[in-house]
Design a protein around this motif. Structure first.
Motif, PDB file in Angstrom:
ATOM      1  N   VAL A   1      -5.357 -14.482  11.181  1.00 38.71           N
ATOM      2  CA  VAL A   1      -4.615 -13.364  11.307  1.00 38.71           C
ATOM      3  C   VAL A   1      -4.647 -12.637  12.818  1.00 38.71           C
ATOM      4  N   ALA A   2      -3.865 -12.303  13.325  1.00 35.19           N
ATOM      5  CA  ALA A   2      -4.011 -11.949  14.935  1.00 35.19           C
ATOM      6  C   ALA A   2      -5.029 -10.843  15.048  1.00 35.19           C
ATOM      7  N   PRO A   3      -5.575 -10.943  16.424  1.00 35.44           N
ATOM      8  CA  PRO A   3      -6.652  -9.907  16.374  1.00 35.44           C
ATOM      9  C   PRO A   3      -6.070  -8.492  16.255  1.00 35.44           C
ATOM     10  N   GLU A   4      -5.043  -8.341  16.720  1.00 35.48           N
ATOM     11  CA  GLU A   4      -4.203  -6.738  16.801  1.00 35.48           C
ATOM     12  C   GLU A   4      -4.086  -6.192  15.465  1.00 35.48           C
ATOM     13  N   ALA A   5      -4.334  -7.024  14.438  1.00 31.17           N
ATOM     14  CA  ALA A   5      -4.044  -6.438  12.911  1.00 31.17           C
ATOM     15  C   ALA A   5      -5.243  -5.499  12.603  1.00 31.17           C
ATOM     16  N   VAL A   6      -6.415  -5.737  13.421  1.00 28.32           N
ATOM     17  CA  VAL A   6      -7.593  -5.209  12.802  1.00 28.32           C
ATOM     18  C   VAL A   6      -7.772  -3.620  13.529  1.00 28.32           C
ATOM     19  N   VAL A   7      -8.380  -2.971  12.675  1.00 30.73           N
ATOM     20  CA  VAL A   7      -8.850  -1.296  13.517  1.00 30.73           C
ATOM     21  C   VAL A   7     -10.123  -1.110  13.046  1.00 30.73           C
ATOM     22  N   PRO A   8     -10.915  -0.078  13.970  1.00 28.48           N
ATOM     23  CA  PRO A   8     -11.763   0.168  13.318  1.00 28.48           C
ATOM     24  C   PRO A   8     -12.335   1.259  12.166  1.00 28.48           C
ATOM     25  N   SER A   9     -10.938   2.016  12.155  1.00 29.74           N
ATOM     26  CA  SER A   9     -11.318   3.358  11.266  1.00 29.74           C
ATOM     27  C   SER A   9      -9.911   3.496  10.403  1.00 29.74           C
ATOM     28  N   ILE A  10     -10.005   3.959   9.467  1.00 28.40           N
ATOM     29  CA  ILE A  10      -8.967   4.358   8.545  1.00 28.40           C
ATOM     30  C   ILE A  10      -7.758   5.343   9.301  1.00 28.40           C
ATOM     31  N   ALA A  11      -8.594   6.120   9.863  1.00 25.09           N
ATOM     32  CA  ALA A  11      -7.788   7.167  10.690  1.00 25.09           C
ATOM     33  C   ALA A  11      -6.900   6.384  11.866  1.00 25.09           C
ATOM     34  N   ASP A  12      -7.080   5.181  12.099  1.00 24.33           N
ATOM     35  CA  ASP A  12      -6.242   4.143  12.963  1.00 24.33           C
ATOM     36  C   ASP A  12      -5.207   3.731  12.196  1.00 24.33           C
ATOM     37  N   VAL A  13      -4.917   3.664  10.992  1.00 20.36           N
ATOM     38  CA  VAL A  13      -3.955   3.098  10.313  1.00 20.36           C
ATOM     39  C   VAL A  13      -2.871   4.075  10.376  1.00 20.36           C
ATOM     40  N   PRO A  14      -1.670   3.719  10.993  1.00 17.80           N
ATOM     41  CA  PRO A  14      -0.443   4.302  11.383  1.00 17.80           C
ATOM     42  C   PRO A  14       0.312   5.057   9.926  1.00 17.80           C
ATOM     43  N   ALA A  15       0.515   4.087   9.021  1.00 18.85           N
ATOM     44  CA  ALA A  15       1.162   4.562   7.718  1.00 18.85           C
ATOM     45  C   ALA A  15       0.796   3.350   7.061  1.00 18.85           C
ATOM     46  N   ALA A  16       1.179   3.581   5.319  1.00 17.07           N
ATOM     47  CA  ALA A  16       0.836   2.338   4.484  1.00 17.07           C
ATOM     48  C   ALA A  16       1.724   2.898   3.372  1.00 17.07           C
ATOM     49  N   ASP A  17       2.192   1.685   2.708  1.00 14.79           N
ATOM     50  CA  ASP A  17       2.712   1.864   1.348  1.00 14.79           C
ATOM     51  C   ASP A  17       1.831   1.669   0.393  1.00 14.79           C
ATOM     52  N   VAL A  18       0.731   0.754   0.657  1.00 13.24           N
ATOM     53  CA  VAL A  18      -0.122   0.200  -0.363  1.00 13.24           C
ATOM     54  C   VAL A  18      -1.439   0.275   0.285  1.00 13.24           C
TER      55      VAL A  18
ATOM     56  N   ARG B   1       6.552   0.754  -8.278  1.00 10.42           N
ATOM     57  CA  ARG B   1       5.725   0.591  -7.131  1.00 10.42           C
ATOM     58  C   ARG B   1       4.968  -0.933  -7.549  1.00 10.42           C
ATOM     59  N   ALA B   2       4.398  -1.003  -8.960  1.00  7.19           N
ATOM     60  CA  ALA B   2       3.815  -2.034  -9.496  1.00  7.19           C
ATOM     61  C   ALA B   2       4.600  -3.225  -9.314  1.00  7.19           C
ATOM     62  N   GLY B   3       5.910  -2.977  -9.510  1.00  3.23           N
ATOM     63  CA  GLY B   3       6.739  -4.352  -9.516  1.00  3.23           C
ATOM     64  C   GLY B   3       7.043  -4.757  -8.096  1.00  3.23           C
ATOM     65  N   ALA B   4       7.050  -3.777  -7.281  1.00  2.00           N
ATOM     66  CA  ALA B   4       7.291  -4.246  -5.792  1.00  2.00           C
ATOM     67  C   ALA B   4       6.189  -4.942  -5.106  1.00  2.00           C
ATOM     68  N   LEU B   5       4.934  -4.502  -5.425  1.00  2.00           N
ATOM     69  CA  LEU B   5       3.798  -5.203  -5.304  1.00  2.00           C
ATOM     70  C   LEU B   5       3.596  -6.575  -5.691  1.00  2.00           C
ATOM     71  N   LEU B   6       3.968  -6.758  -7.020  1.00  2.00           N
ATOM     72  CA  LEU B   6       4.089  -8.028  -7.843  1.00  2.00           C
ATOM     73  C   LEU B   6       4.950  -8.829  -7.035  1.00  2.00           C
ATOM     74  N   ASP B   7       6.216  -8.448  -6.448  1.00  3.43           N
ATOM     75  CA  ASP B   7       6.980  -9.417  -5.714  1.00  3.43           C
ATOM     76  C   ASP B   7       6.621  -9.957  -4.503  1.00  3.43           C
ATOM     77  N   ARG B   8       5.783  -8.951  -3.783  1.00  2.13           N
ATOM     78  CA  ARG B   8       5.155  -9.383  -2.482  1.00  2.13           C
ATOM     79  C   ARG B   8       4.120 -10.221  -2.701  1.00  2.13           C
ATOM     80  N   CYS B   9       3.238 -10.070  -3.784  1.00  3.92           N
ATOM     81  CA  CYS B   9       1.997 -11.211  -4.097  1.00  3.92           C
ATOM     82  C   CYS B   9       2.867 -12.781  -4.616  1.00  3.92           C
ATOM     83  N   ALA B  10       3.682 -12.601  -5.113  1.00  2.45           N
ATOM     84  CA  ALA B  10       4.689 -13.793  -5.329  1.00  2.45           C
ATOM     85  C   ALA B  10       4.912 -14.494  -4.196  1.00  2.45           C
ATOM     86  N   ALA B  11       5.301 -13.640  -3.346  1.00  2.00           N
ATOM     87  CA  ALA B  11       5.599 -14.314  -1.888  1.00  2.00           C
ATOM     88  C   ALA B  11       4.834 -14.906  -1.094  1.00  2.00           C
TER      89      ALA B  11
END
Length: 314
Positions: free
Chosen positions: A54-71, A161-171
């Motif tokens: 995973v590329a270095p830019e994918a990591v942040v030091p704080s939850i406050a640095d997460v811009p948005a999330a679906d899950v 939302r559970a079904g959507a995450l299940l699809d992403r896990c399958a992928a």
């Protein structure tokens, strides 16, 4: 899907990396030397199922640095749950679904104390993985599975939302399923994990020794029976023969298999004991269910809860 992984250790690092490799927008929250190493060279996952980076830019030091999330996948140690829950409130209020992949049966109660109840979905994971060195996660074997679902679903069809995450896990090549009885799933794992962690730590030996010695085998069985009895007293629909079935399952495990708590004990690290055997004993007292074997394990290991104790020697 926009996914935040809070805790980039064995569990979060592996599942997050696979989702990222499948094209999801994954942000990892890490700290300490692990964070520094990922920032420098990225996150590496070593697995018999295929290595990932995973590329270095994918990591942040704080939850406050997460811009948005679906899950949001929570994969921190249990003692950090309350602090993490408080920090997750803005994401949850903005619509994020929060799923704890942690051990224990009190984790979701803690999350719901600080987050909108609707935002919390139940979850459990099955994997052996750990931080091999800062910036590197090692996946042991090939077992890797997620189970998640809505609390109180009672046989209903999977939510959108559970079904959507299940699809992403399958992928992503993650074995996954949506459970209509996720609380029972969490407790079934807890019964087994309490037995494995408590006995391997107290005996200070892998499961092969524990199950192969009459006295420690009886301890393993009794620890799991007590945990199951507490779960039933809490209203969870656990089979009467669950502990014996889990004991038979222990007979199929590699003889050298141990537990993360046993590893933490050996390495002088803090233990999740208060949320495992300690939780069985505490909940048992509240519910009037005897749990003497779990209480004994909690007492024996209590000097090590915060890490290797000082000996007092000069």
């Amino acid at each position: 899907m926009r996914i935040a992984v809070v805790g980039a250790g064995g569990v979060g690092g592996f599942f997050g990396a696979r989702l990222a490799a499948a094209g999801d927008e994954v942000t990892f929250v890490a700290r300490g030397r692990h964070l520094e190493a990922i920032r420098a060279d990225g996150l590496s996952v070593r697995s018999a199922l295929g290595d990932l980076r995973v590329a270095p830019e994918a990591v942040v030091p704080s939850i406050a640095d997460v811009p948005a999330a679906d899950v949001v996948l929570v994969a921190v140690k249990l003692w950090d749950t309350e602090d993490v829950a408080k920090q997750l409130r803005p994401l949850a209020e903005a619509g994020a679904t929060v799923i704890s992949l942690q051990n224990g049966v009190q984790k979701d109660d803690v999350l719901r104390e600080h987050l909108p109840a609707r935002s919390v979905m139940g979850g459990a994971c099955y994997i052996s993985a750990f931080i091999e060195e800062p910036g590197v996660v090692r996946h042991n074997g090939t077992l890797q599975k997620l189970v998640f679902g809505e609390f109180g679903a009672h046989g209903a069809e999977p939510s959108r939302r559970a079904g959507a995450l299940l699809d992403r896990c399958a992928a992503a090549g993650i074995e996954a399923e949506v459970s209509p009885a996720v609380e029972r799933v969490i407790w079934e794992k807890f019964v087994f994990l309490t037995g494995l962690s408590g006995t391997t730590s107290a005996v200070r030996q892998p499961i092969g020794v524990v199950r192969g010695t009459p006295g420690s085998r009886a301890l393993l069985r009794d620890v799991m029976r007590e945990a199951a009895a507490v779960g039933r007293a809490r209203g969870v629909d656990l089979d009467a023969g669950l502990a014996d079935e889990r004991l038979a399952f222990c007979d199929t495990l590699p003889a050298d298999m141990t537990s993360s708590m046993h590893n933490d004990l050996k390495n002088g690290n803090r233990l999740e004991l208060p949320w495992l055997s300690g939780a069985v004993a505490d909940l048992g007292r509240e519910l009037g269910v005897p749990a003497p074997r779990n209480q004994a394990i909690a007492d024996v290991l209590s000097p090590y809860v915060m890490g290797a104790p000082a000996t007092g020697a000069e």
